[in-house]
Design an enzyme around this catalytic site. Structure first.
Site, PDB file in Angstrom:
ATOM      1  N   SER A 293      22.227  -7.195 -27.863  1.00 32.77           N
ATOM      2  CA  SER A 293      21.419  -6.614 -27.104  1.00 32.77           C
ATOM      3  C   SER A 293      20.379  -5.842 -27.662  1.00 32.77           C
ATOM      4  O   SER A 293      19.421  -6.412 -28.287  1.00 32.77           O
ATOM      5  CB  SER A 293      22.168  -5.872 -26.161  1.00 32.77           C
ATOM      6  OG  SER A 293      21.391  -5.523 -24.829  1.00 32.77           O
ATOM      7  N   ASP A 304       9.985 -10.570 -35.937  1.00 28.48           N
ATOM      8  CA  ASP A 304       8.755 -11.410 -35.449  1.00 28.48           C
ATOM      9  C   ASP A 304       7.350 -10.923 -35.906  1.00 28.48           C
ATOM     10  O   ASP A 304       6.316 -11.674 -36.116  1.00 28.48           O
ATOM     11  CB  ASP A 304       8.879 -11.559 -33.954  1.00 28.48           C
ATOM     12  CG  ASP A 304      10.028 -12.550 -33.480  1.00 28.48           C
ATOM     13  OD1 ASP A 304      10.748 -12.929 -34.492  1.00 28.48           O
ATOM     14  OD2 ASP A 304      10.248 -12.874 -32.427  1.00 28.48           O
ATOM     15  N   LYS A 318      22.824 -11.861 -27.305  1.00 28.81           N
ATOM     16  CA  LYS A 318      22.656 -11.294 -25.899  1.00 28.81           C
ATOM     17  C   LYS A 318      21.276 -11.131 -25.559  1.00 28.81           C
ATOM     18  O   LYS A 318      20.692 -10.052 -25.976  1.00 28.81           O
ATOM     19  CB  LYS A 318      23.648 -10.066 -25.570  1.00 28.81           C
ATOM     20  CG  LYS A 318      23.451  -9.652 -24.109  1.00 28.81           C
ATOM     21  CD  LYS A 318      24.241  -8.392 -24.063  1.00 28.81           C
ATOM     22  CE  LYS A 318      24.330  -7.872 -22.587  1.00 28.81           C
ATOM     23  NZ  LYS A 318      22.998  -7.459 -22.169  1.00 28.81           N
TER      24      LYS A 318
END
Length: 565
Positions: A293, A304, A318
């Protein structure tokens, strides 16, 4: 006359049939509406017409979790009695007596007493056994962690009477403890791995995590850290806002951190404001299969944006966002309202067919059986490809895959070691050894001196004897082969029992392969990712530019911390 009698009989039958359809036992029949009102009508009918007495409230409490369980794996219902317990870890504080405890042999045993807390002020000591609460017996098979927390926590200023058995004291001791606010921390360790490298462990993302991290980094800056390891292993998540606030500290201006989107939830983007104090510092983030999460949001933002290196094993996966929705009786449901997406556009939620998906629940076991914990080649990517800012390949549909894989250490693992761990015997031995030797062990105030003493105590042999007395047969060859693992595990528990979580982590990190890999990355100057080999020279130059920006670090650190009085 026969004709009239026949007609009367026919009319009587028709009338009787009509009213027989409309009335049952003197009650008019009901018709339950279809659709979303059907469930409400069902409970009304049970309450008014069922042959026996029915507690509709209990039926509702038992039915709601089943309904939510049909939606997805993370929409859940929390009863009014459990709401406070569920939120305490993320809130940053709770009201209670101020102890850490374990339950052994149906008895609650005080493992640690929180410094300055109500229990310490009342005179309770680590090693005490609580056997009564408010003059009621507090032992037995029904004693669980949940039961204990419900009894010992309570409103600030209220009192609870505890009956204590202490060591060899012949009589039960009585203490009255006044509950007070107990501060909890989600940044459970912050220290220097070496003269240049800072380390922080974030346990979860709560209300105070960002403030705790800023303070920890400021304190380590006084010691001269210029590169950082953020440990998110085992971090199951928490508040989205907490994770995005922390990401702000490390990302350049206007970097996308995460965005959320759902059927009834418009796209909502979280971007960095460029005011972070550590935008140019070499960074490593540690993750594993227990990272979920909010911890995946932070790791995904770093990966990224090509801001740092992710080390460890594939994270949980998740990618669903829950909204707390309260009921008037104090209970609440956490309903999935959106999915979150990392900056590259990937949703890292692993596949599921419904909330009751058995494969989803057993995913960790399946990963283990497929060898994913031990070999990077065993990782199976089921989602599509995405690309980072520097066009490095990443995957959606199943967690964050690290840039550098570190397998679970199975060197010297034997069946004896597995049984010692899985049976709980090491934890039991650790507690009893601590309890019996607490006075001597209390002489050591740091983990280095404590470990140095314990290594002279032939601790593995003492455990093997204890384990044999409790049903684990001695296997000398296996004990010899697993000696290092046994000693590390036992000593780590003794350090935790006597000191604190930071000391425990310091001991474990000293031999942790992921920590060693992070230090190697820093030493070789590879904390800043570079494009994959098949990318063009322009992207490689961009990566080099980012890395060179860190040359500003010494001046930057002086600017940030110049205000000292």
């Amino acid at each position: 006359m026969p004709l009239w009698l026949a007609l009367a009989a026919i009319v009587g039958i028709l009338v009787g049939s009509f009213y027989g359809i409309q009335f049952y036992g003197g009650h008019k029949s009901i018709t339950i509406e279809a659709g979303k009102n059907k469930l409400s009508g069902l409970f009304t009918a049970l309450d008014q017409y069922y042959v026996d007495s029915v507690d509709v409230t209990d039926l509702v409490e038992n039915t709601i979790p089943i309904i939510l369980g049909e939606l997805d794996p993370h929409s859940i219902y929390i009863s009014a009695d459990d709401v406070e317990l569920a939120e305490d870890d993320l809130r940053g504080s709770f009201s209670g007596v101020g102890i850490e405890f374990i339950i052994r042999n149906d008895t609650l045993r005080v493992q640690n007493v929180i410094k300055g807390g109500p229990a310490q002020q009342a005179g309770i000591l680590a090693g005490d056994r609580i056997v009564t609460v408010d003059d009621s017996v507090f032992t037995g098979e029904d004693l669980t962690n949940e039961v204990a927390m419900h009894k010992l926590k309570g409103p600030q200023g209220t009192q609870v009477k505890l009956g204590i058995v202490r060591g060899l004291e012949p009589r039960q001791l009585e203490f009255t403890v006044t509950r007070n606010t107990i501060v909890t921390h989600s940044v459970t360790a912050a220290y220097m791995l070496d003269e240049n490298t800072g380390y922080v462990k974030i346990k979860n993302f709560g209300e105070t995590t960002y403030e705790e991290l800023v303070i920890a980094l400021a304190q380590m800056s006084m010691e001269g850290f210029n590169q950082l390891v953020i440990d998110l292993r085992g971090n199951t998540g928490g508040y989205l806002q907490s994770a995005t606030s922390i990401a702000q500290q490390f990302l350049p201006r206007n970097s996308l951190i995460v965005y959320t989107e759902g059927l009834h939830y418009n796209r909502d983007e979280y971007r960095s404001n460029g005011r972070g104090s550590y935008q140019f510092m070499p960074l490593v983030v540690l993750i594993d299969e227990g990272s979920a999460s909010a911890s995946e949001i932070l790791a995904g933002a770093i990966q990224d944006n090509d801001r740092g290196t992710i080390i460890g094993r594939r994270s949980f996966g998740k990618g669903l966002v829950q909204q707390p929705i309260p009921f008037k009786d104090g209970s609440l449901m956490r309903l999935t309202i959106a999915r979150y997406y990392t900056p590259s556009g990937r949703c890292i939620q692993k596949p599921y067919t419904s909330g009751m998906d058995r494969n989803y629940e057993e995913d960790m076991l399946l990963r283990y059986e497929h060898g994913e914990f031990f070999s990077q080649d065993s990782i199976k990517h089921t989602g599509p490809k995405y690309f980072t800012r520097l066009h490095r390949t990443v995957y959606g549909g199943g967690g964050i895959t690290p840039d550098i894989f570190v397998p679970e250490d199975t060197t010297d693992v034997t069946s004896y070691y597995k049984e010692a761990v899985m049976s709980g015997l090491i934890l039991q031995f650790g507690y009893e050894y601590t309890d019996q030797n607490r006075e001597k062990l209390s002489e050591f105030e740091d983990q280095e001196s404590l470990v140095k003493y314990l290594k002279r105590q032939n601790i593995v042999e003492k455990f093997v004897r204890y384990a044999e007395d409790h049903g684990l047969k001695r296997r000398n060859l296996m004990v010899q082969r697993s000696h290092r693992l046994l000693e590390n595990f036992i000593l780590s528990r003794l350090v935790y029992n006597m000191l604190d979580e930071q000391s425990w982590l310091q001991y474990l990190n000293a031999s942790d392969p992921a920590i060693r890999e992070a230090l190697r990355v820093f030493k070789e100057g590879k904390a800043f990712p570079v494009p994959e080999e098949d990318e063009d020279e322009g992207e490689a130059a961009e990566a080099q530019k980012v890395a060179q920006a860190y040359d500003y670090r010494s001046t930057h650190r002086n600017i940030v911390f110049v205000a000292k009085a």
